[in-house]
Design a protein around this motif. Structure first.
Motif, PDB file in Angstrom:
ATOM      1  N   PHE A 139      27.381   5.646 -13.682  1.00 14.03           N
ATOM      2  CA  PHE A 139      27.419   6.101 -15.066  1.00 14.03           C
ATOM      3  C   PHE A 139      26.706   5.123 -15.977  1.00 14.03           C
ATOM      4  O   PHE A 139      26.612   3.930 -15.687  1.00 14.03           O
ATOM      5  N   THR A 166      27.806   3.996 -18.643  1.00 16.35           N
ATOM      6  CA  THR A 166      28.785   3.030 -19.137  1.00 16.35           C
ATOM      7  C   THR A 166      29.488   2.282 -18.006  1.00 16.35           C
ATOM      8  O   THR A 166      30.590   1.784 -18.187  1.00 16.35           O
ATOM      9  N   TYR A 167      28.886   2.249 -16.844  1.00 14.90           N
ATOM     10  CA  TYR A 167      29.438   1.538 -15.666  1.00 14.90           C
ATOM     11  C   TYR A 167      30.708   2.173 -15.126  1.00 14.90           C
ATOM     12  O   TYR A 167      30.850   2.375 -13.935  1.00 14.90           O
ATOM     13  N   ALA A 168      31.679   2.461 -16.040  1.00 14.38           N
ATOM     14  CA  ALA A 168      32.943   3.080 -15.628  1.00 14.38           C
ATOM     15  C   ALA A 168      33.610   2.322 -14.494  1.00 14.38           C
ATOM     16  O   ALA A 168      34.039   2.904 -13.507  1.00 14.38           O
TER      17      ALA A 168
END
Ligand SMILES: Nc1ncnc2c1ncn2[C@@H]1O[C@H](COP(=O)(O)OP(=O)(O)OP(=O)(O)O)[C@@H](O)[C@H]1O
Ligand SMILES: [Mg+2]
Lengths: 361, 275
Positions: free
Chosen positions: A81, A83-85
């Motif tokens: 993702f 946003t890294y998640a």
């Protein structure tokens, strides 16, 4: 490893159709990049492939298997993702091992695979840290690591580098290219970034408003765009479009004029039968394809409003006689002086012709 | 942000006034509990105790039923809190994430539970518990307390769930985590402050509940503090020292709970997840 195939895939959110019938084949091992303006449905399409969004109609096949109604975990995909998640309360090792743990793999296998992935991604000394103790680039690496350990058939990336600063982005871009080389796994990658798209992709998919505008190798799209949208979207700075009229046509050459900007009789080669004389068209010229005015087949003149000097190249933004602005690239910044009226040569062989609906002529 | 001198003094002055309004009664109760009886009933109340005695506490713990009430209260409150948290979390998650018909309507409706004053449901509830033989049982109190605390707890828990970035859950889904695992291994640790808030809310609601406890519990040995304590007052006329000592002792478990759960109130639990 797996190929992928989308057949008339559509997605509706309530009343609005966001993906309006997409057909796409991705070969096993191919690196495919989705590009398109904001809101065109890139993320939605990727999430449909992942199974995070349901498919309203049409079908999705991964590795020859219809997965349209399948759970994300059972599709053989892994997703990274924007946003890294990451799971913030778990260590890097637990984060990366999580999918294997969910698949109930034995502990020693998890450990081994996590260590292997950590080695590839240079994360070995961070395995016991929490995500908050890592830099942005390291975090994104952990997210990639979490995807790698599952050995998925297809990697899905949604703008994975857009939260990183410019320098790190370049570095991670190269790492992702290497990763693709080493693993040879199919990757689908959404990006806003021209350079990422051009350098990473085997195949670029240009999307607009939920439809595919064109699919092709990066250079193919650059050199042979199907329409004005793709021509404008691929290449940076954007292609210049100059409104013109067809004067005469013969074979696959159209002679066009644009008296308002001082262009008379420019012979542009077309792909097929040129538009009938009298039709409105536009001439597309990339900023990098202008030539010196002396000896040029056609010349546009304009008043330079702004000069951007980037060191290696310079861009002049000039107002031509019909009031529109064009962008011209030069290797020699001294050619451009702000405020000066300057003549820019056109090479008709490198110009494109589009009909009034934007289709390539 | 820099505050001007004027703003700062207004702010701190306001805060001090509030702290005083809330803190003074507590101060008076706590200090009163260690004053000699004659100082407590003195015509001019003293803010700073002039005498010191532990006689009220001695009487409270040895000559009254307070320890029994305290134990009853603790049992009821602990179970009420546990069940409230255990039920609120999955319910809040369902309202937050799952799609089912009538979700929004139901979500708005649950808060309607507070529109009815307790007295209105007291009689029917009494009848209901009598039918299933739960009158005079702490189980009845736990059920009532959970039912009373749950709507607001669900509502509170849902807003805490909303602070967890959606991608974290999606990543877990892609990683193959079933819903219960997502809830227990991913979301629960991340909304620990929310769970702590709900727990404190549920504990205090149960700790101070009077109406239902006074009607559903019949025998003296099963009373909780608020009801049992009311009895103490009547029994010995008004023994102010005992009353203040009892009130002080009743606060202790709540303070202990705050101290114990307070460590969960750390911010930045999701830091590192999505930035
Ligand atoms: N859950 C949703 N409900 C309703 N509409 C949605 C939903 N998700 C996306 N959309 C709409 O679908 C369209 C495509 O969104 P999508 O996120 O796929 O765009 P995108 O191409 O990824 O854009 P960007 O480049 O800004 O990330 C947008 O118009 C968006 O408003
Ligand atoms: Mg997107």
């Amino acid at each position: 490893m797996a190929g992928l195939s989308l057949k008339s895939v559509k997605k509706r959110f309530g009343e609005t159709e966001v993906i309006r019938g997409v057909d796409l084949d991705v070969r096993d091992g191919e690196f495919v990049v989705f590009v398109g303006p904001s809101g065109c449905g890139k993320s939605t399409l990727l999430r449909m492939i992942a199974g995070l969004e349901t498919t309203t109609s049409g079908s999705i096949e991964i590795g020859g298997r219809d997965v349209t109604g399948e759970d994300p975990a059972k599709r053989g995909i892994a997703m990274v993702f924007q946003t890294y998640a990451l799971y913030p309360h778990m260590t890097v090792a637990t984060n990366m091992g999580f999918p294997l743990e969910m698949a109930k793999r034995p502990k020693d296998e998890i450990d081994r695979k996590v260590r292997d992935a950590a080695k590839i991604l240079h994360l070995e000394q961070y395995l016991e840290r929490k995500p908050r103790e890592l830099s942005g680039g390291q975090r994104q690496r952990v997210a990639i690591g979490r995807a790698i350990v599952r050995q998925p058939g297809v990697f899905l990336f949604d703008e994975p580098l857009s939260n990183l600063d410019a320098e790190l982005r370049v570095q991670m871009r190269i790492e992702i290219a290497k990763l693709h080389q080493d693993l040879g796994t199919t990757m689908i990658y959404v990006t806003h970034d021209q350079v990422e798209a051009m350098t990473l992709a085997d195949k670029i998919v240009v999307l607009r408003a939920g439809r595919i505008e064109q699919v092709g190798a990066p250079l193919e799209l650059y050199e042979n765009p199907d329409n004005a949208f793709v021509a404008g979207f691929i290449g940076s700075p954007r292609m210049n479009f100059v409104p013109a009229t067809v004067k005469s046509a013969q074979g696959n050459v159209a002679v066009v004029t644009a008296p308002k900007v001082g262009l008379s009789e420019v012979a542009v080669t077309t792909r097929g039968t040129p538009p009938a004389p009298g039709s409105d068209v536009s001439i597309g010229i990339r900023p990098e394809h202008f030539v010196p005015a002396e000896g040029a087949a056609a010349v546009l003149s304009g008043k330079i409003t702004i000069v951007e000097r980037l060191g290696g190249v310079a861009y002049a933004h000039a107002q031509i006689e019909d009031g529109n602005t064009i962008t011209v690239e030069s290797r020699d910044a001294r050619e451009f002086t702000a405020g000066a009226t300057t003549r820019f040569g056109i090479d008709p062989k490198r110009a494109f012709l589009f009909d009034k609906d934007g289709r390539r002529a | 942000m820099k505050r001007s001198w004027r703003q700062a003094s207004a702010l701190y002055g306001g805060l001090a006034a509030l702290a005083l309004i809330i803190g003074l009664p507590f101060w008076w109760v706590v200090t009163g509990s260690i004053k000699l009886p004659r100082e407590i009933i003195q015509r001019e109340p003293t803010m700073i105790p002039h005498s010191f005695t532990l006689q009220h506490f001695e009487k409270l713990l040895q000559a009254s039923d307070f320890p029994v009430y305290l134990l009853n209260s603790v049992i009821v409150a602990v179970f009420s809190t546990a069940f409230t948290v255990l039920l609120a979390l999955p319910a809040a998650y369902a309202f937050f994430r799952m799609e089912f018909p009538g979700r929004n309507t139901l979500y708005r409706t649950i808060l309607l539970a507070y529109a009815f004053p307790g007295v209105v449901v007291l009689i029917p509830l009494y009848g209901l518990f009598a039918k299933v033989g739960l009158i005079d049982s702490p189980v009845a109190l736990v059920i009532v307390n959970v039912a009373l605390a749950l709507p607001f707890s669900i509502w509170m828990m849902r807003s805490f769930l909303a602070t967890v970035p959606r991608e974290i859950e999606e990543a877990a889904v892609v990683d193959g985590a079933p819903t219960t695992t997502i809830l227990l291994r991913i979301l629960m640790p991340l909304i620990a402050p929310g769970i702590a808030s709900v727990a404190i809310f549920a504990f205090i609601s149960s700790w101070t509940e009077y109406l239902f406890a006074s009607v559903l519990i019949v025998s003296d040995a099963r009373r909780t503090i608020p009801v049992g304590f009311a009895g103490i007052i009547g029994q010995y006329q008004i023994d102010w020292g005992l009353l203040l000592a009892g009130a002080t002792a009743a606060i202790v478990p709540v303070v202990a709970l705050f101290a114990f759960i307070g460590r969960w109130f750390v911010s930045g639990l999701t830091e590192g997840a999505v930035k």
